[in-house]
Scaffold this motif. Structure first.
Motif, PDB file in Angstrom:
ATOM      1  N   ALA A 118     100.712  50.376  63.247  1.00 46.87           N
ATOM      2  CA  ALA A 118     100.236  50.829  64.553  1.00 46.87           C
ATOM      3  C   ALA A 118      98.931  51.589  64.390  1.00 46.87           C
ATOM      4  CB  ALA A 118     101.285  51.717  65.215  1.00 46.87           C
ATOM      5  N   VAL A 119      98.069  51.470  65.391  1.00 47.84           N
ATOM      6  CA  VAL A 119      96.849  52.268  65.450  1.00 47.84           C
ATOM      7  C   VAL A 119      97.189  53.586  66.132  1.00 47.84           C
ATOM      8  CG1 VAL A 119      94.493  52.404  66.329  1.00 47.84           C
ATOM      9  CG2 VAL A 119      95.429  50.192  65.612  1.00 47.84           C
ATOM     10  N   THR A 120      96.987  54.690  65.439  1.00 47.67           N
ATOM     11  CA  THR A 120      97.309  56.005  66.007  1.00 47.67           C
ATOM     12  C   THR A 120      96.083  56.787  66.443  1.00 47.67           C
ATOM     13  OG1 THR A 120      97.341  57.020  63.811  1.00 47.67           O
ATOM     14  CG2 THR A 120      99.428  56.164  64.669  1.00 47.67           C
ATOM     15  N   GLY A 121      94.890  56.296  66.108  1.00 45.77           N
ATOM     16  CA  GLY A 121      93.680  56.986  66.536  1.00 45.77           C
ATOM     17  C   GLY A 121      92.441  56.170  66.247  1.00 45.77           C
ATOM     18  N   VAL A 122      91.447  56.308  67.119  1.00 41.74           N
ATOM     19  CA  VAL A 122      90.156  55.649  66.932  1.00 41.74           C
ATOM     20  C   VAL A 122      89.061  56.696  67.138  1.00 41.74           C
ATOM     21  CG1 VAL A 122      88.573  53.868  67.744  1.00 41.74           C
ATOM     22  CG2 VAL A 122      91.031  53.416  67.714  1.00 41.74           C
ATOM     23  N   THR A 123      88.148  56.785  66.190  1.00 42.18           N
ATOM     24  CA  THR A 123      87.069  57.764  66.232  1.00 42.18           C
ATOM     25  C   THR A 123      85.791  57.106  66.730  1.00 42.18           C
ATOM     26  OG1 THR A 123      88.023  58.927  64.335  1.00 42.18           O
ATOM     27  CG2 THR A 123      85.731  59.410  64.873  1.00 42.18           C
ATOM     28  N   ARG A 124      85.169  57.757  67.701  1.00 42.87           N
ATOM     29  CA  ARG A 124      83.948  57.214  68.280  1.00 42.87           C
ATOM     30  C   ARG A 124      82.761  57.443  67.347  1.00 42.87           C
ATOM     31  NH1 ARG A 124      82.569  57.561  74.612  1.00 42.87           N
ATOM     32  NH2 ARG A 124      80.446  56.697  74.620  1.00 42.87           N
ATOM     33  N   GLY A 125      81.829  56.513  67.368  1.00 43.46           N
ATOM     34  CA  GLY A 125      80.651  56.621  66.524  1.00 43.46           C
ATOM     35  C   GLY A 125      79.392  56.219  67.256  1.00 43.46           C
ATOM     36  N   THR A 126      78.260  56.492  66.626  1.00 39.28           N
ATOM     37  CA  THR A 126      76.959  56.100  67.156  1.00 39.28           C
ATOM     38  C   THR A 126      76.276  55.206  66.133  1.00 39.28           C
ATOM     39  OG1 THR A 126      76.740  58.128  68.446  1.00 39.28           O
ATOM     40  CG2 THR A 126      74.725  56.924  67.957  1.00 39.28           C
ATOM     41  N   PHE A 127      75.903  54.017  66.582  1.00 43.05           N
ATOM     42  CA  PHE A 127      75.238  53.029  65.741  1.00 43.05           C
ATOM     43  C   PHE A 127      73.733  53.157  65.955  1.00 43.05           C
ATOM     44  CE2 PHE A 127      74.441  48.197  65.185  1.00 43.05           C
ATOM     45  CZ  PHE A 127      74.117  48.376  63.856  1.00 43.05           C
ATOM     46  N   ILE A 128      72.997  53.423  64.883  1.00 44.58           N
ATOM     47  CA  ILE A 128      71.552  53.620  64.924  1.00 44.58           C
ATOM     48  C   ILE A 128      70.904  52.585  64.010  1.00 44.58           C
ATOM     49  CG2 ILE A 128      69.662  55.217  64.385  1.00 44.58           C
ATOM     50  CD1 ILE A 128      71.693  57.504  64.872  1.00 44.58           C
ATOM     51  N   GLY A 129      69.774  52.033  64.438  1.00 49.16           N
ATOM     52  CA  GLY A 129      69.143  51.062  63.554  1.00 49.16           C
ATOM     53  C   GLY A 129      67.850  50.509  64.099  1.00 49.16           C
ATOM     54  N   GLN A 130      67.347  49.543  63.345  1.00 48.79           N
ATOM     55  CA  GLN A 130      66.146  48.795  63.710  1.00 48.79           C
ATOM     56  C   GLN A 130      66.208  47.448  63.004  1.00 48.79           C
ATOM     57  OE1 GLN A 130      61.995  50.478  63.382  1.00 48.79           O
ATOM     58  NE2 GLN A 130      61.836  48.920  61.774  1.00 48.79           N
ATOM     59  N   PHE A 131      66.044  46.355  63.747  1.00 49.40           N
ATOM     60  CA  PHE A 131      66.140  45.023  63.176  1.00 49.40           C
ATOM     61  C   PHE A 131      64.841  44.246  63.381  1.00 49.40           C
ATOM     62  CE2 PHE A 131      70.864  45.520  64.234  1.00 49.40           C
ATOM     63  CZ  PHE A 131      71.122  46.123  63.010  1.00 49.40           C
ATOM     64  N   ASN A 132      63.750  44.840  62.926  1.00 51.36           N
ATOM     65  CA  ASN A 132      62.441  44.204  62.976  1.00 51.36           C
ATOM     66  C   ASN A 132      61.842  44.302  61.582  1.00 51.36           C
ATOM     67  OD1 ASN A 132      59.765  43.464  63.301  1.00 51.36           O
ATOM     68  ND2 ASN A 132      59.493  44.565  65.231  1.00 51.36           N
ATOM     69  N   ALA A 133      61.844  43.190  60.866  1.00 50.14           N
ATOM     70  CA  ALA A 133      61.474  43.204  59.448  1.00 50.14           C
ATOM     71  C   ALA A 133      60.030  43.598  59.201  1.00 50.14           C
ATOM     72  CB  ALA A 133      61.752  41.840  58.829  1.00 50.14           C
ATOM     73  N   SER A 134      59.189  43.514  60.216  1.00 49.03           N
ATOM     74  CA  SER A 134      57.775  43.816  60.008  1.00 49.03           C
ATOM     75  C   SER A 134      57.378  45.203  60.507  1.00 49.03           C
ATOM     76  CB  SER A 134      56.910  42.770  60.726  1.00 49.03           C
ATOM     77  OG  SER A 134      57.124  42.802  62.128  1.00 49.03           O
ATOM     78  N   ARG A 135      58.346  45.956  61.059  1.00 52.79           N
ATOM     79  CA  ARG A 135      58.021  47.256  61.635  1.00 52.79           C
ATOM     80  C   ARG A 135      58.272  48.377  60.641  1.00 52.79           C
ATOM     81  NH1 ARG A 135      59.511  51.660  64.536  1.00 52.79           N
ATOM     82  NH2 ARG A 135      58.388  52.085  66.498  1.00 52.79           N
ATOM     83  N   THR A 136      57.477  49.446  60.740  1.00 51.08           N
ATOM     84  CA  THR A 136      57.743  50.639  59.940  1.00 51.08           C
ATOM     85  C   THR A 136      58.935  51.381  60.542  1.00 51.08           C
ATOM     86  OG1 THR A 136      56.283  52.095  61.216  1.00 51.08           O
ATOM     87  CG2 THR A 136      55.287  50.827  59.403  1.00 51.08           C
TER      88      THR A 136
END
Length: 316
Positions: A118-136
Motif C-alpha cells: 500500500a502507498v501510505t504517503g506521497v511527498t510533493r516535489g518541484t521539477f526544475i530544468g532546461q532542455f535546450n542543448a545550445s543554451r547556457t
C-alpha cells in the motif's frame, strides 16, 4: 529464530512472481532492463541461500521489497512524465502501484506466500530544468548568478549534460559553479581542462573525464563512472538553497527534483523561469518521493516494513 526453511524447488516460482513486477513498472522500455537486472540479482541471492534453511525465506522477503521499491521508483517517474498536476500524478502512481501489486499477489500465493502493498504517503516535489542543448544555464533574464530554489529539504536526480565543450571556461577560478548553502556550504566547479572536463569539488578533490560529459551530481558520477569527490551537499543540513554562479560558462541541459513539502510560496523566484522548457522552467506539482507499506508472509515467517521510494536519491 523462526524456521525460515523453503522447498528448493520453489525458487523458480518465486523468481517468476517477482518478475511480474516489471510487467507493470515497465511502461518505458528502459525501465524493463533495469528491473530485469534487479530481479536476476535477487533470484541468484535467494537461490544461493536455499541450503541455509533459516535465511532463505528472509532473503526472499528482502528481494520482494527491493523489487517493489524498484518498480515504484519507475512508476513515480512515469507519473511525473505523463500527468500534469500533483493530484493527477498521485492518482496515477497509486493506481499503478495497486496494479503492480495485483499482478504479483496471485503468483506469490502459489508459493504459499501472502503479500500486501500500500502507498501510505506521497511527498510533493518541484521539477526544475532546461532542455535546450545550445543554451547556457543563465536564468530567464539571462543573469549568470542566480538562485534556483530556497529552503529545500532534499534533492534528487540532479543531472547536467554538457553539449558544447567550447562554452566551458578554460581552467579553474571562473568556471560554472553549483553552490549549496545552508548550515554549511558546498560547491562544485565545472571547467575545461585541455579539451577534457573537470569537476572540482571544493575541499574534496576533483574528477576529470573527456569532453561533453553527463554529470549526475546526486548520484556522484561523471559520464557514468563514480567520482569519489562528488558527494552532493555533503555536510549541509536541510533546509538549503541551490545556486548557479557563472552560468554563462556552460551550455547544455540540466534537471533536478527538490523536496517541496515544506515550501512556502516564496521558495523560488518565478521571474527566473519560463513556461517553455527550452528555457529554465519550474514545475511545482511533481512527485518527489513516496512511502510504501509492505508485508510478505508465509506459515513460518512474517516480514512487514515501510519503504521510502526516492528515485535518484541522495542524503542531502
Amino acid at each position: 529464530m523462526a524456521d525460515l526453511s523453503r522447498r528448493a524447488g520453489s525458487a523458480d516460482a518465486s523468481a517468476a512472481s517477482r518478475g511480474q513486477v516489471m510487467l507493470i513498472a515497465g511502461f518505458v522500455l528502459a525501465v524493463a532492463f533495469l528491473a530485469v537486472a534487479v530481479m536476476l540479482n535477487a533470484v541468484i541471492y535467494s537461490e544461493n541461500l536455499a541450503t541455509r534453511d533459516e535465511d532463505a525465506r528472509g532473503a526472499e522477503a528482502i528481494a520482494y521489497r527491493a523489487d517493489m521499491v524498484d518498480g515504484a521508483e519507475q512508476l513515480i517517474e512515469y507519473a511525473n512524465a505523463n500527468r500534469s498536476t500533483f493530484a493527477n500524478r498521485t492518482g496515477e502512481f497509486n493506481e499503478s502501484v495497486r496494479a503492480m501489486y495485483n499482478s504479483t499477489a496471485l503468483l506469490q500465493s502459489t508459493d504459499g506466500i501472502a503479500t500486501d502493498l500500500a502507498v501510505t504517503g506521497v511527498t510533493r516535489g518541484t521539477f526544475i530544468g532546461q532542455f535546450n542543448a545550445s543554451r547556457t544555464f543563465t536564468n530567464d533574464q539571462e543573469l549568470s548568478s542566480w538562485t534556483l530554489v530556497n529552503n529545500t529539504y532534499g534533492t534528487r536526480a540532479f543531472r547536467i549534460n554538457i553539449t558544447d565543450q567550447d562554452a566551458l571556461e578554460d581552467g579553474a577560478g571562473n568556471g560554472f559553479t553549483v553552490h549549496v548553502n545552508g548550515s554549511a556550504t558546498w560547491s562544485a566547479e565545472i571547467y575545461d581542462d585541455g579539451g577534457n572536463t573537470t569537476v572540482d569539488v571544493d575541499g574534496a578533490g576533483s574528477c576529470t573525464v573527456g569532453s561533453t560529459p553527463e554529470i549526475d551530481l546526486t548520484a556522484g558520477t561523471v559520464d557514468g563512472s563514480p567520482c569519489e569527490a562528488l558527494a552532493f551537499g555533503e555536510d549541509v543540513s536541510a533546509p538549503y538553497s541551490i545556486e548557479f554562479e557563472n552560468a554563462d560558462a556552460i551550455a547544455g541541459n540540466y534537471s533536478l527534483v527538490v523536496n517541496s513539502t515544506e515550501y512556502e510560496d516564496d521558495n523560488y523566484d518565478g521571474t527566473n523561469y519560463h513556461n517553455d522548457r527550452d528555457s529554465p522552467f519550474v514545475d511545482d506539482e511533481a512527485i518527489y518521493a513516496a512511502t510504501l507499506r509492505l508485508r510478505h508472509e508465509s506459515p513460518d515467517h512474517v516480514y512487514a516494513t515501510d519503504a521510502t521510494v526516492v528515485p535518484g536519491e541522495n542524503d542531502a
